[in-house]
Design an enzyme around this catalytic site. Structure first.
Site, PDB file in Angstrom:
ATOM      1  N   SER A 317      -1.952  -1.557   4.142  1.00 23.71           N
ATOM      2  CA  SER A 317      -1.126  -2.702   4.505  1.00 23.71           C
ATOM      3  C   SER A 317      -0.610  -2.454   5.911  1.00 23.71           C
ATOM      4  CB  SER A 317       0.032  -2.849   3.516  1.00 23.71           C
ATOM      5  OG  SER A 317       0.689  -4.066   3.738  1.00 23.71           O
ATOM      6  N   GLU A 318      -0.776  -3.435   6.796  1.00 23.19           N
ATOM      7  CA  GLU A 318      -0.589  -3.169   8.223  1.00 23.19           C
ATOM      8  C   GLU A 318       0.866  -2.912   8.621  1.00 23.19           C
ATOM      9  OE1 GLU A 318      -2.001  -5.940   6.980  1.00 23.19           O
ATOM     10  OE2 GLU A 318      -1.412  -7.743   8.092  1.00 23.19           O
ATOM     11  N   ASN A 319       1.811  -3.142   7.714  1.00 20.05           N
ATOM     12  CA  ASN A 319       3.194  -2.780   8.031  1.00 20.05           C
ATOM     13  C   ASN A 319       3.474  -1.295   7.800  1.00 20.05           C
ATOM     14  OD1 ASN A 319       2.827  -3.553   5.281  1.00 20.05           O
ATOM     15  ND2 ASN A 319       5.041  -3.591   4.976  1.00 20.05           N
ATOM     16  N   SER A 359      -0.227   2.429  12.192  1.00 19.29           N
ATOM     17  CA  SER A 359      -0.990   1.563  11.302  1.00 19.29           C
ATOM     18  C   SER A 359      -2.042   0.759  12.065  1.00 19.29           C
ATOM     19  CB  SER A 359      -0.037   0.615  10.577  1.00 19.29           C
ATOM     20  OG  SER A 359      -0.729  -0.148   9.633  1.00 19.29           O
TER      21      SER A 359
END
Lengths: 488, 488
Positions: A317-319, A359
């Site tokens: 998840s890019e966060n 990320s």
């Protein structure tokens, strides 16, 4: 280059947020940590509201919601300009932007955090694949509208493009701020900070990009009590530190595990639900044992329900999460743990948390095997439009341009035809592009197409409910038909 | 862009280093972690030696020592080209380079690690202040000598220079590798890795820059037993993992706390010792409460002995430490904890460890207040030469170009006159520059000079044993004399 000014020699600890922000002047540039409402320096933002500091330029991935986070400062019109990747959760802000009373520079999420990372690291500019083949590269995107019109008063500049190893990249300049506002979990008295779970997000890179970095935390522990190998933000980057007693930590999207969920969820009921199920089930077949996967918001998320239970895959998840799990039970909901869709989530054993900078380095560097994203329009060369409808929907690109610029395989999942039977698979996209010539595979409720290395579009699978003739009728793009057609 | 190929779907754990390296082909590019002999993937290097893989290009900060680390592969002539910042500890390698049998690309330490970080992060090129005003920017540095001559067969190319905010920067391209060889401390079975103390150094950025990353560790623990907030290298970056039972971990410079040390150390005895003491004592007066300081190897290190005991300062070491302490007691010597001079050290409470990438981001980003470095020659405009004597001493620039390009204040500490009374403070440097127009202050055993914003050289202090007349006699550079002269 961020040059720290005004060291604080005795102690970095200040007694209140009001005290911490009182030196900030009208017109200052502030970089603010957080992703959605997670990991927000909420008390420092309140203190800036109280102090009435005006004409702020704010660098922040999101614009809060109306009445919380930066939404507070937007409502009171203390902000002159926003630098963000996604402002879709704040209607009040969208209004101010569209009526020409505020400036907005939309920046892809990974580029935004890399600009901050670079600013803090003394790198004035860098080349990136993100934004190539879109208005980010081409310029002309409205930063400020002429009041009462849909004409740009200020528009974005085109970016320098350069080829490395046969691939296109654009040059982006770094960002620094007069002040960084950061939310940590714990700090020691010397100013070393650790973050918690996905509440790290932008905070770490934001901290390093500010000339003065102000950190609010939930707890201050004695110096020496944090493992020196586990410090996320060393004290050299921190100038002021405040312990705050109260945190609201609202959750934008409270999602909990649902016993009726999974493959039998209500979301797969009815005619639209059946289409979604067909797309998700077919997409899941692309997922192989050992893969690292990023699933976009919406239909792509549904693919997770249909993955072969015998294989093991890892969701990014890019966060700032590797190893996303299921939605939590009600009692396990944690506002410090959300996914990129701002939903409450859990993680699996072996998961890790990291900064947004790390990320997107992971994404941009080709370490994610496959990304599944939604689409609005696809062209016959595999151009993708999925982020904006000018004049109607201007939420921001979030991480979409980074994902398509970085992942090894880009698979688009969408309904073949839009409401009112308007076509979406076109010769040329009419909407602004997310990126040109980038889609590896398109999966719809009627058909699967792949693009070969020459960007030739090939029909590879026909849905059991459809036919090549029907697909041709609802597809403007010209495509070839594979010798052996699959079915699903 | 580093694109990971050949995922390992069942388990990443392999049974031996021989097994792990067997697919590496002659001519491969390998990036190797470690700083000096600290944090070296020593068992993987041995396995490559045993496998006899040839014509390797090696990206590694150092070249090991003769017979250990990469020194093994250099001795067996398995290496065709090295990319390093400092090779001074390996005489055998220096010989091979000078006699034209091996290629060497010398890259400033911070640029080297940033090139790897960028390679792993999908950034093909970036601008940096490091190397401006030196042969790194100007090109022409010999990468390979014509055998038996001091002429370059291959020379480095000049770099593109650009101005941002009135400062000069050069464009550097990223580095990736076919294989990364990494030494971790512990890993879990999924492949998440943590490093220990300053043994992290280059390992983390090296890991991310390889298409296939092979990690050797001292211990493998069950998945889920490492805190997800404390994982240094998430398992997405790791393709093969081996637990090794034996580590030599030699220490290059075993330094222990000495009861006769500090201000009364033998190093300050005799005529040369007295000069050193005068320089170090005067330099310590520049150190103010709260400062973040990087002390270069040699005379600069001595300044620490004379800092006012009433103030608190923090020492940074560019191999990844903030909060250096004293030398250890004999029983506390730890080969995983060395400073940039490769000496065994300790840390103070509140210290932190981080990657070389983060360390040089800290330096380059202007977060270090002051750096003290040694000098060979200084010009009247404040050009600095302190890294090379062509044909005589080619050890590499290490972190010196990064430190002078990034720190807020650059103070040079050196003896005023070289052996044989040859002058060192000149109109123009005759040695290749570390950087032009960069010195803030020069402290010698005779005098202190500062440079103003127009690069005018001003004598500010005269040593009690000297005089303005004597200083003029031993200084070729033209300087002004301050209205009020200090004494020391």
């Amino acid at each position: 280059m961020a040059v720290k000014q005004g060291r604080f020699f005795s102690s970095k600890i200040v007694s209140s947020c009001d005290e911490a922000v009182k030196e900030i002047k009208d017109g200052a540039t502030i970089a603010v940590g957080g992703f959605g409402l997670c990991g927000l320096p909420e008390n420092l933002i309140k203190a800036i509201e109280h102090a009435g500091i005006k004409d702020l330029s704010c660098i922040s991935n999101n614009a809060g919601i109306d009445g919380f986070g930066l939404g507070k400062l937007l409502r009171t019109k203390q902000v002159k300009k926003m630098f963000s990747s996604y402002v879709g959760e704040n209607k009040n802000f969208e209004e101010q932007y569209l009526n020409g009373s505020i400036e907005l520079e939309l920046i892809p999420q990974g580029t935004l955090v890399e600009k901050l990372r670079a600013g803090g690291a003394g790198i004035p500019a860098f080349f990136t694949p993100t934004g190539v083949g879109s208005d980010v590269a081409n310029g002309g995107f409205p930063i400020k509208f002429k009041p009462g019109t849909s004409e740009a008063l200020i528009a974005s500049e085109p970016k320098e493009e350069r080829i490395y190893n046969g691939k296109r990249y654009i040059l982006e300049e770094s960002l620094t701020a007069d002040y960084s506002l950061v939310k940590g979990w714990k700090a020691d008295e010397a100013g070393n900070v650790i973050f918690r779970k996905s509440a790290q997000n932008f905070n770490n890179d934001v901290a390093r990009a500010g000339k003065i970095c102000i950190v609010e935390v939930e707890e201050i522990v004695p110096t020496g009590s944090i493992d020196p190998d586990c410090i996320h933000l060393p004290h050299i980057f921190v100038q002021k530190l405040i312990k705050c007693d109260h945190y609201e930590k609202p959750l934008e999207v409270r999602t909990v595990a649902n016993e009726g969920g999974g493959r039998n969820s209500d979301i797969f009921k009815g005619p639209a639900g059946e289409k979604r199920k067909r797309i998700a089930e077919r997409a899941a077949k692309n997922i192989k044992d050992g893969m690292y996967i990023n699933l976009g918001i919406g239909i792509p998320t549904l693919a997770a329900n249909f993955i072969d239970p015998k294989i093991t895959v890892t969701f990014q998840s890019e966060n700032g999460i590797l190893g996303l799990g299921e939605f939590p039970k009600e009692e396990d909901v944690d506002p410090d743990l959300i996914n990129a869709g701002k939903q409450s989530v859990t993680v699996v054993p072996g998961a890790s948390y990291f900064s947004s900078g790390d990320s997107f380095a992971m994404i941009r560097g080709g370490h994610v095997d496959i990304t599944f994203l939604g689409g609005m329009q696809i062209s016959q060369e595999g151009d993708l439009a999925n982020w904006i409808i000018p004049g109607k929907m201007i939420k921001g690109m979030g991480g979409a341009m980074d994902l398509v610029g970085g992942a090894r395989e880009v698979v688009i999942m969408m309904e073949h035809v839009a409401k009112g039977n308007s076509l979406k698979v076109l010769k040329q996209c009419t909407l602004p592009l997310t990126r040109d010539r980038v889609v590896s595979e398109l999966i719809t409720d009627m058909a699967v197409f792949r693009w070969d290395e020459n960007r030739k579009m090939i029909l590879t699978d026909v849905a059991s409910v459809s036919s090549v003739e029907e697909i041709r009728r609802f597809t403007e793009a010209e495509f070839e038909v594979a010798d052996e057609l699959g079915s699903y």
